[in-house]
Design an enzyme around this catalytic site. Structure first.
Site, short mmCIF file in Angstrom:
data_model
loop_
_atom_site.label_atom_id
_atom_site.label_comp_id
_atom_site.label_asym_id
_atom_site.label_seq_id
_atom_site.Cartn_x
_atom_site.Cartn_y
_atom_site.Cartn_z
N TYR A 140 0.76 -1.22 -0.03
CA TYR A 140 -0.07 0.09 0.04
C TYR A 140 0.84 1.36 0.10
CZ TYR A 140 -3.95 -2.93 1.13
OH TYR A 140 -5.00 -3.95 1.25
N LYS A 142 4.49 -15.30 2.12
CA LYS A 142 4.29 -16.02 0.83
C LYS A 142 5.85 -16.08 0.24
CE LYS A 142 2.13 -18.09 -2.67
NZ LYS A 142 1.51 -19.26 -2.18
N ASP A 187 -1.90 -18.49 1.53
CA ASP A 187 -3.03 -19.11 0.89
C ASP A 187 -3.59 -20.41 1.66
OD1 ASP A 187 -0.60 -20.18 0.51
OD2 ASP A 187 -1.11 -21.07 -1.69
N ASP A 211 -4.76 -7.32 5.63
CA ASP A 211 -6.12 -6.63 5.46
C ASP A 211 -7.11 -7.76 5.21
OD1 ASP A 211 -7.89 -4.98 4.62
OD2 ASP A 211 -6.90 -4.22 3.10
N ASP A 240 -10.11 -9.72 7.70
CA ASP A 240 -11.72 -9.57 7.61
C ASP A 240 -12.24 -11.01 7.53
OD1 ASP A 240 -11.57 -6.98 7.14
OD2 ASP A 240 -12.17 -6.98 5.16
#
Length: 362
Positions: free
Chosen positions: A143, A194, A226, A250, A254
């Protein structure tokens, strides 16, 4: 002796003004019970700020936040501003606030409340007892990385670019927050990356692993993002504390939120080294129900409790709010997002009044 605190309120957009009004009323009642005096100052952010000033984060809003003891934020964004350039969208105001206050650590709990187990979309045996804390890095990663933007190639084709980047010091800083959080919980930390594909994740895993030597009492594990997403749905009780970067955090926070039955129930804290923290619900601005008295204010109220606990060091006042929330749920009061058969359906304002009633009665 009365404690005095300056609180900046950022109602923002959509349901924001409705839910923050409930939280303020609750804070006033709790303050009276615990000899705490609040001085509230409202400021603009997000779409409301764009409409008034043309900017998602006006300079005077950031100054007001810096001069407060804590910041209580509601929600930002909405369809109205979706067509604006990225640097002028409401979300840019939130990113600017985090960067401007140096808020590098986001704490997002996902704890199943016994009264709401049946509100979860997953089976009771999967979610019962879930208590997860996601520690998300906030001011680095994709970001904020450079270069970023939409560029034209030599052939005239447009190419979108975002850069995921972390320095060793950024990784170590968020890692220490996560290890310390795990130490206060059940002593287990899972670092999510990752590293099988991304060089930035290879550095992340290397630094977190080296940092673990300073925390021999913490059980450290690693998981690819993942797989972590899958495991959160398959067997969420295996997790205690999770630490991860900005983008992965992020998404995973959620996903963890929905284990609890409603994203409308979950608070968060964004903390820096010395600046005032920002405390906000993890849900969005829900423009489709704005102004209809349908919003669930409990995540906002619980964010106020996190503000008291982590930002102002007022744990007894925080306990009063959290116990009050459990009591209203125990007696069957629900907003529409968590309603079930036999429960009492309340609007946003009525839920606030019910909460104040049980807090005052205690």
């Amino acid at each position: 002796m009365t404690q005095n605190y300056r609180i900046t309120l950022l109602p923002g957009d959509g349901i924001g003004p409705e839910i923050i009004a409930v939280a303020v009323d609750v804070l006033k009642v709790v303050g009276n019970k615990h000899n705490i005096q609040f001085e509230f100052t409202e400021a603009l952010i997000g779409g409301a700020a764009i409409d008034a000033t043309g900017e998602p984060l006006p300079a005077d809003t950031l100054d007001t936040c810096r001069n407060s003891d804590a910041v209580l934020l509601a929600a930002i964004g909405g369809y109205k501003w979706d067509s604006l350039p990225s640097h002028l969208r409401p979300e840019a105001g939130l990113l600017g606030l985090r960067a401007g206050l140096g808020l590098f650590a986001n704490l997002r709990p996902a704890k199943i409340l016994p009264q709401l187990i049946d509100a979860s979309s997953l089976k009771r045996e999967v979610v019962e007892g879930v208590d997860i804390l996601v520690v998300r890095e906030l001011t680095g990663g994709i970001y904020f990385g450079k270069p970023k933007g939409i560029f034209e190639t030599e052939t005239g084709e447009k190419r979108g670019v975002n850069t995921m980047a972390y320095t060793e010091s950024e990784i170590e800083r968020i890692g220490r927050v996560a290890f310390e959080a795990a130490r206060k919980r059940r002593g287990k930390l899972c670092s999510v990356d990752k590293a099988n594909v991304l060089e930035v994740s290879q550095l992340w895993r290397d630094r977190i692993t080296k940092l673990a030597a300073s925390y021999p009492d913490i059980e450290l594990s690693h998981m690819y993002v993942d797989n972590a997403a899958m495991q959160l749905l398959r067997a969420p009780k295996q997790f205690d504390t999770i630490v991860t970067g900005n983008l992965f955090g992020d998404i995973l926070s959620d996903a963890a939120a929905m284990l609890t039955g409603s994203i409308g129930m979950l608070p968060s804290a964004s903390l820096g080294a010395s600046s005032p923290g920002v405390f906000e619900p993890v849900h969005g601005s829900a423009p489709d129900i704005a102004g209809q008295d349908k919003a669930n204010p409990l995540a906002q109220v619980l964010s106020a409790a996190m503000m008291l606990r982590y930002g102002l060091n007022e744990p007894n006042a925080a306990d009063s709010i959290e116990e009050g929330v459990l009591q209203v749920l125990q007696r069957g009061d629900r907003t529409g997002d968590i309603i079930s058969s036999g429960m009492n359906l309340l609007g946003c304002r009525a839920m606030g009044e019910a909460l104040i009633q049980v807090i005052e009665a205690k």
